[in-house]
Write a protein that holds these residues in place. Structure first.
Motif, PDB file in Angstrom:
ATOM      1  N   TRP A  97       0.859  -1.179   0.000  1.00 15.01           N
ATOM      2  CA  TRP A  97       0.000   0.000   0.000  1.00 15.01           C
ATOM      3  C   TRP A  97       0.894   1.226   0.000  1.00 15.01           C
ATOM      4  O   TRP A  97       1.998   1.188   0.537  1.00 15.01           O
ATOM      5  CB  TRP A  97      -0.878   0.026   1.254  1.00 15.01           C
ATOM      6  CG  TRP A  97      -1.949  -1.010   1.236  1.00 15.01           C
ATOM      7  CD1 TRP A  97      -1.824  -2.318   1.608  1.00 15.01           C
ATOM      8  CD2 TRP A  97      -3.293  -0.836   0.822  1.00 15.01           C
ATOM      9  NE1 TRP A  97      -3.020  -2.968   1.441  1.00 15.01           N
ATOM     10  CE2 TRP A  97      -3.946  -2.070   0.963  1.00 15.01           C
ATOM     11  CE3 TRP A  97      -4.018   0.249   0.336  1.00 15.01           C
ATOM     12  CZ2 TRP A  97      -5.279  -2.256   0.654  1.00 15.01           C
ATOM     13  CZ3 TRP A  97      -5.358   0.068   0.022  1.00 15.01           C
ATOM     14  CH2 TRP A  97      -5.981  -1.178   0.177  1.00 15.01           C
ATOM     15  N   GLY A  98       0.409   2.313  -0.565  1.00 11.98           N
ATOM     16  CA  GLY A  98       1.219   3.514  -0.553  1.00 11.98           C
ATOM     17  C   GLY A  98       0.460   4.765  -0.928  1.00 11.98           C
ATOM     18  O   GLY A  98      -0.706   4.717  -1.335  1.00 11.98           O
ATOM     19  N   TYR A  99       1.163   5.881  -0.769  1.00 12.59           N
ATOM     20  CA  TYR A  99       0.654   7.206  -1.116  1.00 12.59           C
ATOM     21  C   TYR A  99       1.718   7.921  -1.937  1.00 12.59           C
ATOM     22  O   TYR A  99       2.878   7.962  -1.543  1.00 12.59           O
ATOM     23  CB  TYR A  99       0.380   8.038   0.140  1.00 12.59           C
ATOM     24  CG  TYR A  99      -0.634   7.437   1.067  1.00 12.59           C
ATOM     25  CD1 TYR A  99      -1.987   7.742   0.939  1.00 12.59           C
ATOM     26  CD2 TYR A  99      -0.247   6.555   2.071  1.00 12.59           C
ATOM     27  CE1 TYR A  99      -2.929   7.186   1.790  1.00 12.59           C
ATOM     28  CE2 TYR A  99      -1.187   6.000   2.927  1.00 12.59           C
ATOM     29  CZ  TYR A  99      -2.519   6.314   2.788  1.00 12.59           C
ATOM     30  OH  TYR A  99      -3.448   5.761   3.630  1.00 12.59           O
ATOM     31  N   ARG A 100       1.312   8.483  -3.070  1.00  9.53           N
ATOM     32  CA  ARG A 100       2.176   9.352  -3.864  1.00  9.53           C
ATOM     33  C   ARG A 100       1.605  10.766  -3.768  1.00  9.53           C
ATOM     34  O   ARG A 100       0.382  10.941  -3.785  1.00  9.53           O
ATOM     35  CB  ARG A 100       2.186   8.926  -5.337  1.00  9.53           C
ATOM     36  CG  ARG A 100       2.924   7.643  -5.609  1.00  9.53           C
ATOM     37  CD  ARG A 100       3.061   7.369  -7.113  1.00  9.53           C
ATOM     38  NE  ARG A 100       1.795   7.403  -7.828  1.00  9.53           N
ATOM     39  CZ  ARG A 100       1.014   6.336  -8.032  1.00  9.53           C
ATOM     40  NH1 ARG A 100       1.358   5.152  -7.561  1.00  9.53           N
ATOM     41  NH2 ARG A 100      -0.114   6.450  -8.699  1.00  9.53           N
ATOM     42  N   MET A 101       2.487  11.739  -3.663  1.00  4.90           N
ATOM     43  CA  MET A 101       2.068  13.128  -3.558  1.00  4.90           C
ATOM     44  C   MET A 101       2.797  13.958  -4.598  1.00  4.90           C
ATOM     45  O   MET A 101       3.964  13.704  -4.880  1.00  4.90           O
ATOM     46  CB  MET A 101       2.406  13.681  -2.171  1.00  4.90           C
ATOM     47  CG  MET A 101       1.587  13.070  -1.053  1.00  4.90           C
ATOM     48  SD  MET A 101       2.548  12.831   0.454  1.00  4.90           S
ATOM     49  CE  MET A 101       3.284  11.250   0.122  1.00  4.90           C
ATOM     50  N   PHE A 149      -2.715   0.326  -4.064  1.00  8.25           N
ATOM     51  CA  PHE A 149      -2.358  -0.992  -3.526  1.00  8.25           C
ATOM     52  C   PHE A 149      -2.002  -1.902  -4.683  1.00  8.25           C
ATOM     53  O   PHE A 149      -2.477  -1.736  -5.802  1.00  8.25           O
ATOM     54  CB  PHE A 149      -3.500  -1.583  -2.687  1.00  8.25           C
ATOM     55  CG  PHE A 149      -4.632  -2.158  -3.500  1.00  8.25           C
ATOM     56  CD1 PHE A 149      -4.693  -3.519  -3.772  1.00  8.25           C
ATOM     57  CD2 PHE A 149      -5.629  -1.331  -3.998  1.00  8.25           C
ATOM     58  CE1 PHE A 149      -5.728  -4.046  -4.527  1.00  8.25           C
ATOM     59  CE2 PHE A 149      -6.672  -1.845  -4.755  1.00  8.25           C
ATOM     60  CZ  PHE A 149      -6.720  -3.200  -5.010  1.00  8.25           C
ATOM     61  N   ARG A 150      -1.128  -2.850  -4.387  1.00  8.70           N
ATOM     62  CA  ARG A 150      -0.735  -3.873  -5.355  1.00  8.70           C
ATOM     63  C   ARG A 150      -0.585  -5.193  -4.608  1.00  8.70           C
ATOM     64  O   ARG A 150       0.077  -5.253  -3.575  1.00  8.70           O
ATOM     65  CB  ARG A 150       0.609  -3.537  -6.003  1.00  8.70           C
ATOM     66  CG  ARG A 150       0.619  -2.358  -6.910  1.00  8.70           C
ATOM     67  CD  ARG A 150       1.978  -2.181  -7.606  1.00  8.70           C
ATOM     68  NE  ARG A 150       3.118  -2.262  -6.695  1.00  8.70           N
ATOM     69  CZ  ARG A 150       3.636  -1.236  -6.031  1.00  8.70           C
ATOM     70  NH1 ARG A 150       3.112  -0.040  -6.144  1.00  8.70           N
ATOM     71  NH2 ARG A 150       4.683  -1.390  -5.245  1.00  8.70           N
ATOM     72  N   LEU A 151      -1.176  -6.239  -5.140  1.00  9.74           N
ATOM     73  CA  LEU A 151      -0.950  -7.573  -4.586  1.00  9.74           C
ATOM     74  C   LEU A 151       0.357  -8.113  -5.138  1.00  9.74           C
ATOM     75  O   LEU A 151       0.721  -7.829  -6.280  1.00  9.74           O
ATOM     76  CB  LEU A 151      -2.079  -8.522  -4.971  1.00  9.74           C
ATOM     77  CG  LEU A 151      -3.458  -8.225  -4.381  1.00  9.74           C
ATOM     78  CD1 LEU A 151      -4.481  -9.210  -4.930  1.00  9.74           C
ATOM     79  CD2 LEU A 151      -3.431  -8.270  -2.879  1.00  9.74           C
ATOM     80  N   THR A 152       1.050  -8.905  -4.345  1.00  9.40           N
ATOM     81  CA  THR A 152       2.260  -9.569  -4.812  1.00  9.40           C
ATOM     82  C   THR A 152       1.851 -10.558  -5.900  1.00  9.40           C
ATOM     83  O   THR A 152       0.895 -11.308  -5.729  1.00  9.40           O
ATOM     84  CB  THR A 152       2.930 -10.308  -3.640  1.00  9.40           C
ATOM     85  OG1 THR A 152       3.218  -9.344  -2.637  1.00  9.40           O
ATOM     86  CG2 THR A 152       4.191 -11.014  -4.070  1.00  9.40           C
ATOM     87  N   PRO A 153       2.537 -10.584  -7.035  1.00 10.42           N
ATOM     88  CA  PRO A 153       2.108 -11.441  -8.146  1.00 10.42           C
ATOM     89  C   PRO A 153       2.450 -12.920  -7.953  1.00 10.42           C
ATOM     90  O   PRO A 153       3.094 -13.530  -8.793  1.00 10.42           O
ATOM     91  CB  PRO A 153       2.832 -10.839  -9.350  1.00 10.42           C
ATOM     92  CG  PRO A 153       4.039 -10.187  -8.776  1.00 10.42           C
ATOM     93  CD  PRO A 153       3.660  -9.724  -7.398  1.00 10.42           C
ATOM     94  N   ALA A 154       2.028 -13.505  -6.859  1.00  6.71           N
ATOM     95  CA  ALA A 154       2.211 -14.936  -6.618  1.00  6.71           C
ATOM     96  C   ALA A 154       1.028 -15.689  -7.238  1.00  6.71           C
ATOM     97  O   ALA A 154      -0.060 -15.138  -7.379  1.00  6.71           O
ATOM     98  CB  ALA A 154       2.284 -15.208  -5.120  1.00  6.71           C
TER      99      ALA A 154
END
Length: 156
Positions: free
Chosen positions: A99-103, A116-121
């Protein structure tokens, strides 16, 4: 092929506040309970006292606001003041998602993007194939709620 599409999503909101104020808010994990519809508290752990790459914290989560309550271990993976604050969820280097925030400065304020990004497993690709659309929409609603609540604070 739909399984190869990114396993994640993002939401952006403009806030009429300087990047430094927005940064202070998104990088203070101890305040997330004020904003998130799912994570109702968080605390720094393992001696961490603030945001820096490698700092650890845990979030207290109630999935969809109604599910079981549990703690999730998190590790800060990117920390560039005024630009990005990101953390992996899961044990040590085995993160299930990020999860993250870009400003970025925009029109006298700040454009904030939560993502958010899921791990590509393989097992997460299967989960995303079956429940991804529903979970993605839930996450997008939650991210919008979080950002709108943050906006109300920094614009007050």
């Amino acid at each position: 092929m739909s399984l190869m599409k990114p396993l994640g999503g993002e939401v952006s909101v403009h806030m009429a506040a300087p990047v430094t104020e927005v940064w202070d808010l998104v990088s203070d994990v101890t305040r997330i309970g004020e904003f998130s519809p799912e994570t109702f508290e968080a605390e720094w752990t393992h001696g961490a006292t603030g945001p820096e790459v490698g700092a650890r914290f845990r979030g207290h989560v109630k999935r969809n606001g109604v599910g079981p309550v549990y703690w999730t271990p998190c590790t800060v993976t990117a920390c560039e003041p005024g630009e990005v604050f990101e953390f992996g969820v899961g044990l040590d280097d085995k993160h299930l998602n990020t999860w993250g925030y870009r400003m970025a400065p925009e029109d006298g304020g700040t454009r904030v993007t939560e993502y958010f990004r899921l791990t590509p497993a393989w097992y997460l690709r299967g989960y995303w194939l079956v429940l991804g659309r529903l979970r993605g929409k839930t996450n997008e609603r939650g991210m919008r709620t979080t950002l709108e609540r943050m906006k109300a604070v920094v614009e007050a």
